[in-house]
Design an enzyme around this catalytic site. Structure first.
Site, PDB file in Angstrom:
ATOM      1  N   ASP A 105     -11.188  -8.573   7.557  1.00  0.00           N
ATOM      2  CA  ASP A 105     -12.606  -8.425   7.185  1.00  0.00           C
ATOM      3  C   ASP A 105     -13.288  -9.779   7.240  1.00  0.00           C
ATOM      4  OD1 ASP A 105     -12.687  -5.738   6.790  1.00  0.00           O
ATOM      5  OD2 ASP A 105     -13.460  -5.845   4.731  1.00  0.00           O
TER       6      ASP A 105
ATOM      7  N   ASP B  63      -5.638  -6.819   5.505  1.00  0.00           N
ATOM      8  CA  ASP B  63      -6.831  -6.066   5.117  1.00  0.00           C
ATOM      9  C   ASP B  63      -7.960  -7.053   4.799  1.00  0.00           C
ATOM     10  OD1 ASP B  63      -8.536  -4.132   4.261  1.00  0.00           O
ATOM     11  OD2 ASP B  63      -7.336  -3.458   2.559  1.00  0.00           O
TER      12      ASP B  63
ATOM     13  N   ASP C 241      -3.668 -18.226   1.278  1.00  0.00           N
ATOM     14  CA  ASP C 241      -4.837 -18.865   0.651  1.00  0.00           C
ATOM     15  C   ASP C 241      -5.418 -19.933   1.572  1.00  0.00           C
ATOM     16  OD1 ASP C 241      -2.327 -19.901   0.151  1.00  0.00           O
ATOM     17  OD2 ASP C 241      -2.783 -20.672  -1.838  1.00  0.00           O
TER      18      ASP C 241
ATOM     19  N   LYS D  78       2.886 -15.586   1.945  1.00  0.00           N
ATOM     20  CA  LYS D  78       2.806 -16.309   0.678  1.00  0.00           C
ATOM     21  C   LYS D  78       4.250 -16.685   0.304  1.00  0.00           C
ATOM     22  CE  LYS D  78       0.306 -17.692  -2.850  1.00  0.00           C
ATOM     23  NZ  LYS D  78      -0.569 -18.851  -2.724  1.00  0.00           N
TER      24      LYS D  78
ATOM     25  N   TYR E 178       0.822  -1.218   0.000  1.00  0.00           N
ATOM     26  CA  TYR E 178       0.000   0.000   0.000  1.00  0.00           C
ATOM     27  C   TYR E 178       0.857   1.270   0.000  1.00  0.00           C
ATOM     28  CZ  TYR E 178      -4.111  -2.885   1.000  1.00  0.00           C
ATOM     29  OH  TYR E 178      -5.113  -3.812   0.932  1.00  0.00           O
TER      30      TYR E 178
END
Ligand code: NAD
Length: 364
Positions: free
Chosen positions: A248, A244, A220, A188, A141
């Site tokens: 959620d 992020d 994943d 990852k 980001y």
């Protein structure tokens, strides 16, 4: 000593839910002998309307000087048309960066009275108690270079410095020490060098916490496990973008957006806000659920002021109000007692006294 709190109510339902959270905070502080000083400033669309910018420098400076910051939510269709550099959301990034709040904490723990409100089966979620610790000021980001080149390609940079990983990992391990002493670091590392580096550094930090169990999980797989068997997690430690998405996902285990608080903390400052947005569809109707913002104030008392006792009193009052069947529209399945935003706030304030004498959960 007096605690200085800057309050940014923001847009849409922001001022409605913050109004109730302030009442709860004032009452809890009074009960706990805390001296508070609150100052309120516009942010987001409300600030654009007055000053033409989403956050005035002067108010950012005030936030930096404060002991803690309480935020409602920003944005709404009215400001979707403004130039991108002065969009309401820019104020959030400026605040997080300005306050150096590099750790975003999002608890996901269902309230017993609302187990039925989840889209998952009751026995899958009944013992869930997850804390997602998301790195907030680095990663893709913020990495440079970034941009869109002559309409031919778009690019962003995923980069983490050792220092950034070390400090967020330490935060996660410190928090795990106060909980079930289990950290799952999510990355990852089968594909990304940044993740391989992340893993190596997290292992190094873990060596300083022999009592904490550390697992590594690919993102994943983690996305799948949160839905399949969420009870296996305690602290989930992850980077900015994975965090992020996963925070959620984890928070939705517990039901409505209107119930979920968050804390963004650094080494000294804290920013506390509900995870939901400004909900323009219900703004001004008096139906918004103030519990997420009230629970954010409970997190403020715990993380910024080290008053776990008062934080527990607020958490206890929220549990009581739900056990007593009081429901705002978003959590009302037709069997509860319907209340407005303001009534919910007032009923929680009334129950603060009643829970004060009980021992709290001590949960982080
Ligand atoms: P939202 O979270 O505002 O609303 C999503 C849905 O949840 C809506 O149906 C809304 O009515 C409901 N909802 C949200 N909070 C609720 C509450 N406390 N009580 C009851 N129902 C609630 O997300 P959105 O609709 O995607 O975004 C609306 C605006 O908010 C946009 O401008 C967006 O950019 C902004 N936003 C701001 C923040 C923030 O300030 N941190 C976060 C997310 C979105």
């Amino acid at each position: 000593m007096k605690k200085h709190i800057i309050v940014f109510p923001g847009d849409g339902i922001g001022p409605e839910v913050v109004g109730q959270a302030k009442k709860v905070l004032v009452k809890a502080a009074e009960m706990g002998g805390m001296d508070l000083d609150m100052q309120e400033f516009p942010i987001g669309g409300a600030s654009i309307d007055i000053y033409g910018v989403p956050l005035k420098d002067e108010y950012l400076k005030a936030a930096k000087r404060a002991d803690a910051v309480l935020l409602g939510a920003v944005g709404g269709p009215k400001w979707d048309v403004v130039e991108p550099s002065i969009r309401p959301e820019k104020a959030l990034l400026a605040l997080r960066k300005g306050l150096k709040t590099y750790a975003n904490l999002r608890p996901a723990r269902p309230y017993p009275a609302l187990l039925k409100a989840s889209t998952l089966k009751e026995d899958v979620i009944k013992d869930v108690d997850i804390l997602v610790v998301r790195e907030l000021t680095g990663g893709i980001y913020f990495g440079r270079p970034r941009g869109i080149k002559e309409g031919k390609k778009g690019y962003n940079t995923l980069v983490y410095a050792r220092k950034e990983i070390e400090r967020i990992a330490k935060k996660a391990f410190d928090l795990a020490m106060l909980r079930k002493r289990h950290v799952t670091s999510v990355d990852k590392a089968n594909i990304l060098e940044t993740s391989m580096f992340w893993r190596e550094i997290v292992k190094g930090v873990a060596a300083g916490y022999p009592e904490v169990r550390l697992d590594h999980m690919y993102v994943d797989n983690c996305a799948m496990q949160i839905i399949r068997a969420p009870g296996q997690f305690d602290v989930i430690l992850t980077d900015n973008m994975f965090g992020d998405i996963l925070s959620d996902e984890a928070s939705m285990l517990t039901g409505s957006l209107g119930m979920l608080p968050s804390a963004s903390i650094g080494d000294r400052k804290g920013l506390f806000e509900p995870i939901h947005g400004s909900a323009p569809d219900i703004a001004g109707k008096g139906v918004a659920n103030p519990i997420a913002t009230i629970a954010s104030v409970a997190m403020m008392l715990k993380y910024s002021f080290n008053r776990v006792d008062l934080s527990d009193v607020i958490e206890g009052a929220i549990e009581r109000v739900l056990e007593d069947g009081l429901r705002t529209k978003d959590i009302d399945d037709g069997t509860g007692i319907s209340v407005s935003t303001e009534q919910m706030g007032e009923e929680i304030v009334k129950r603060l006294g009643r829970t004060a004498s009980q021992t709290g959960s001590g949960k982080v």
